[in-house]
Design a protein around this motif. Structure first.
Motif, PDB file in Angstrom:
ATOM      1  N   THR A  89       0.816  -1.221   0.000  1.00  0.00           N
ATOM      2  CA  THR A  89       0.000   0.000   0.000  1.00  0.00           C
ATOM      3  C   THR A  89       0.846   1.266   0.000  1.00  0.00           C
ATOM      4  O   THR A  89       0.303   2.360  -0.110  1.00  0.00           O
ATOM      5  N   GLU A  90       2.166   1.079   0.165  1.00  0.00           N
ATOM      6  CA  GLU A  90       3.101   2.204   0.248  1.00  0.00           C
ATOM      7  C   GLU A  90       2.719   3.162   1.373  1.00  0.00           C
ATOM      8  O   GLU A  90       2.840   4.375   1.257  1.00  0.00           O
ATOM      9  N   ARG A  91       2.266   2.573   2.474  1.00  0.00           N
ATOM     10  CA  ARG A  91       1.895   3.363   3.649  1.00  0.00           C
ATOM     11  C   ARG A  91       2.394   2.668   4.911  1.00  0.00           C
ATOM     12  O   ARG A  91       2.646   1.465   4.918  1.00  0.00           O
ATOM     13  N   PHE A  92       2.499   3.481   5.967  1.00  0.00           N
ATOM     14  CA  PHE A  92       2.848   2.920   7.263  1.00  0.00           C
ATOM     15  C   PHE A  92       1.568   2.478   7.971  1.00  0.00           C
ATOM     16  O   PHE A  92       0.552   3.173   7.942  1.00  0.00           O
ATOM     17  N   GLN A  93       1.637   1.310   8.589  1.00  0.00           N
ATOM     18  CA  GLN A  93       0.479   0.772   9.290  1.00  0.00           C
ATOM     19  C   GLN A  93       0.862   0.469  10.739  1.00  0.00           C
ATOM     20  O   GLN A  93       1.922  -0.094  11.007  1.00  0.00           O
ATOM     21  N   PHE A  94      -0.037   0.839  11.659  1.00  0.00           N
ATOM     22  CA  PHE A  94       0.221   0.625  13.082  1.00  0.00           C
ATOM     23  C   PHE A  94      -0.208  -0.775  13.489  1.00  0.00           C
ATOM     24  O   PHE A  94      -1.323  -1.208  13.209  1.00  0.00           O
ATOM     25  N   HIS A  95       0.691  -1.499  14.153  1.00  0.00           N
ATOM     26  CA  HIS A  95       0.404  -2.826  14.693  1.00  0.00           C
ATOM     27  C   HIS A  95       0.346  -2.712  16.218  1.00  0.00           C
ATOM     28  O   HIS A  95       1.385  -2.515  16.860  1.00  0.00           O
ATOM     29  N   PRO A  96      -0.847  -2.814  16.810  1.00  0.00           N
ATOM     30  CA  PRO A  96      -0.980  -2.617  18.260  1.00  0.00           C
ATOM     31  C   PRO A  96      -0.172  -3.635  19.059  1.00  0.00           C
ATOM     32  O   PRO A  96      -0.030  -4.797  18.669  1.00  0.00           O
ATOM     33  N   GLY A  97       0.337  -3.187  20.194  1.00  0.00           N
ATOM     34  CA  GLY A  97       1.067  -4.066  21.104  1.00  0.00           C
ATOM     35  C   GLY A  97       0.148  -4.691  22.133  1.00  0.00           C
ATOM     36  O   GLY A  97      -1.081  -4.565  22.072  1.00  0.00           O
TER      37      GLY A  97
END
Length: 317
Positions: A89-97
């Motif tokens: 997607t050429e984007r940054f994605q947040f992965h919850p902890g």
């Protein structure tokens, strides 16, 4: 039908005590921490049920719970989450902890490094985490239950005062008496465990109870009593640093929750006295002389409760 706060407490207490035997007051205080939406530090020797208590509370409410095992190699990102670049997607994605849950069990929290422990500071106070300058809210209700063993000091890191202050209460489970320990052994033989508990409340019920607890009436005299207790801790000769105004707030919030466990919608002086030790003891830093003479924070709180006059005429119930 939505249960009253007192009925909700009884449902949770009865459920938890199917596994945690012989500790009704510890269960009451732990449930009060949940109703006050505060955080709980359970400090005791190994094998007395610290982790089991936390798991039973989590199992009793129909929400998500995560267990984070603190070790020296645990990273802050393991707790808060990380931002990962997605090439597709050429984007940054947040992965919850692991912190993104309704009940978070921070097991052996003093085995994490100070940098990792610090990752909890923001989320415990503000119920959100900031990663790469973006804030993310955690689910509500939100309860951190941390455990630590005071006798295993090798490879541990002392919790800083700023973090201790964010725990509403510190509890000690203690050893069970003979009959309670016998029931624990029999329950283990019958394979009774937190995994077998079913939720007795859903998240919506818990949220409503928390809202009702916040509305509990607190007379000005009760507030003054709590403030005087906290203020007196700052001038006690055995104390280097006393309870901050956050300690005064914690006394009132915890007292409101204790009142709710008695199915009262108003606070009385005894509610404040009931929570004084678990709320104040971990907030007191003793002087070197007091520590050398083996003076305990619990003794200081006993003296404060003895010296500060209890309000007798309480208005506004």
């Amino acid at each position: 039908m939505t249960p009253t706060p007192g009925a909700a407490y009884q449902l949770i207490a009865d459920n938890v005590q199917l596994v945690v035997r012989g500790k009704p007051e510890v269960v009451r205080l732990a449930t009060a921490a949940l109703f006050a939406e505060g955080h709980l530090l359970i400090e005791d020797v190994p094998g007395v049920g610290k982790t089991t208590l936390a798991r039973c509370i989590a199992a009793s409410i129909g929400g998500r719970w995560h267990r984070i095992q603190f070790t020296p190699d645990l990273l802050p990102g393991d707790i808060t989450g990380v931002t990962v670049y997605q090439q597709s997607t050429e984007r940054f994605q947040f992965h919850p902890g692991g912190i993104f849950a309704n009940v978070v069990l921070a097991d052996e929290i003093n085995r994490g490094t100070p940098k990792t422990q610090a990752a909890l500071l923001e989320v415990m106070a503000e119920r959100r985490v900031t990663v790469d300058s973006v804030s993310y809210a955690v689910p509500r209700p939100f309860l951190v239950v941390a455990t630590q063993n005071p006798i295993e000091l090798e490879g541990t890191y002392r919790l800083p005062e700023a973090q201790l202050d964010r725990f509403l209460m510190r509890l000690s489970v203690g050893y069970p008496d003979h009959d309670a320990e016998k029931r624990i052994v029999l329950a283990d033989c019958a394979e009774v465990s937190p995994d077998g508990l079913k939720p007795v409340l859903d998240i919506a019920d818990v949220q409503r109870v928390i809202g009702e607890v916040r509305k509990s009436r607190v007379a000005p005299e009760i507030v003054s009593y709590a403030v005087r207790l906290a203020a007196a801790s700052r001038t006690h000769p055995a104390v280097r640093y006393g309870a901050s105004p956050r300690g005064s707030i914690a006394l009132i919030r915890a007292a409101q929750a204790i009142a709710a466990t008695h199915d009262r919608d108003y606070v009385i002086p005894d509610d404040v006295k009931d929570v004084a030790h678990p709320v104040l003891c971990h907030r007191l830093v003793l002087t070197p002389d007091a520590e050398l003479n083996q003076h305990q924070a619990s003794q200081v709180v006993d003296e404060l409760l003895s010296d500060i006059a209890i309000p007798t005429a309480v208005t506004g119930r």
